[in-house]
Write an enzyme that holds these catalytic residues in place. Structure first.
Site, short mmCIF file in Angstrom:
data_model
loop_
_atom_site.label_atom_id
_atom_site.label_comp_id
_atom_site.label_asym_id
_atom_site.label_seq_id
_atom_site.Cartn_x
_atom_site.Cartn_y
_atom_site.Cartn_z
NE ARG A 50 -1.19 -2.92 2.46
CZ ARG A 50 -0.57 -4.37 2.34
NH1 ARG A 50 -0.55 -4.89 1.76
NH2 ARG A 50 -0.07 -4.46 3.60
CB CYS A 84 -3.94 -2.82 6.45
SG CYS A 84 -2.86 -1.76 5.49
CB THR A 86 -1.41 1.74 4.29
OG1 THR A 86 -0.49 1.95 5.28
CG2 THR A 86 -0.75 2.54 3.38
CB THR A 128 3.44 2.84 6.66
OG1 THR A 128 2.28 3.54 6.04
CG2 THR A 128 2.79 1.77 6.80
CE LYS A 168 4.49 -4.78 6.16
NZ LYS A 168 3.15 -4.83 6.04
CB CYS A 198 1.52 0.97 10.70
SG CYS A 198 2.20 -0.20 10.58
#
Length: 233
Positions: A50, A84, A86, A128, A168, A198
């Site tokens: 994203r 999420c 984003t 982010t 991640k 986030c």
């Protein structure tokens, strides 16, 4: 009579989706399995990044997210959640693709701040670069009389993005240390409260943050609370 069904558009990323489901269970008043909220999770980790789409003309994630929305819609869900932050850059498009209500994660966070700390006006945003660029938090916080500060001016040295990348990659201990230092930097810049904007940040940091005395709000936690309220009253 069937219980209301929650649809979760997940996989962005997988750890964040699992963390949201754990928080949903934790916030549901229940004394037995049968008391919990029924849910269907559509998890597609292959959804294009994203932030890349927002910042660098990366591949459009909307087609992948539309497929997930259609799947959950056809499954008969009564409410949808997207763990999420984003992805909420495309909230209007996603909400328009279904007749099922979609909880907005930023609205859920700001509502929680209003309930718990109405005098906090300067929020340190841990999100982010794509979420920060999209302005989704700044817009809603501004409407409530608040301002957001962030660390995107640090560019490649931004510890928030470094911590998210560590999550991640599966380096959770390393991510915890990096993100805790990011909180300290935001406090030094004048933050009166911190938002984990986030869901990968939410997956590794506690409320309150370890070793730092400051109010903090977790977007995944706020989303879970909002879903429980909508489905259970």
């Amino acid at each position: 009579m069937m219980s209301p069904l929650l649809g979760v558009l997940g996989g962005m990323g997988p750890a964040a989706t699992a963390d949201f489901l754990a928080k949903l269970a934790a916030h549901t008043p229940a004394t037995r399995d049968q008391d919990h909220i029924a849910s269907i999770v559509y998890s597609d980790p292959a959804t294009p990044d994203r932030s890349d789409a927002i910042l660098a003309d990366g591949e459009d994630p909307l087609p992948a997210m539309f497929r997930g929305i259609a799947f959950l819609d056809e499954a008969g869900c009564d409410l949808l959640a997207i763990p999420c932050n984003t992805a909420h850059h495309w909230y209007d498009d996603l909400a328009a693709a279904t007749t099922v209500p979609v909880v907005h994660i930023v609205d859920a966070v700001v509502a929680q701040i209003e309930r718990e700390a109405p005098d906090v006006t300067t929020i340190g945003l841990m999100a982010t670069d794509g979420t920060v660029r999209s302005g989704i938090y700044q817009k809603v916080l501004s409407q409530s009389g608040r301002t957001a500060i962030d660390l995107t001016d640090l560019g490649p040295d931004n510890p928030v993005m470094a911590g998210i990348r560590a999550v991640k990659a599966g380096s959770l201990d390393g991510a915890h240390a990096i993100l805790t230092n990011a909180i300290r930097e935001l406090v030094a810049r004048g933050a009166q409260g911190i938002v984990y904007g986030c869901t990968d940040v939410s997956a590794v940091l506690d409320i309150p943050p370890e070793g730092v005395e400051i109010n903090a709000w977790d977007a995944a936690d706020a989303l879970a609370i909002a879903c429980v309220k909508r489905l259970r009253g």
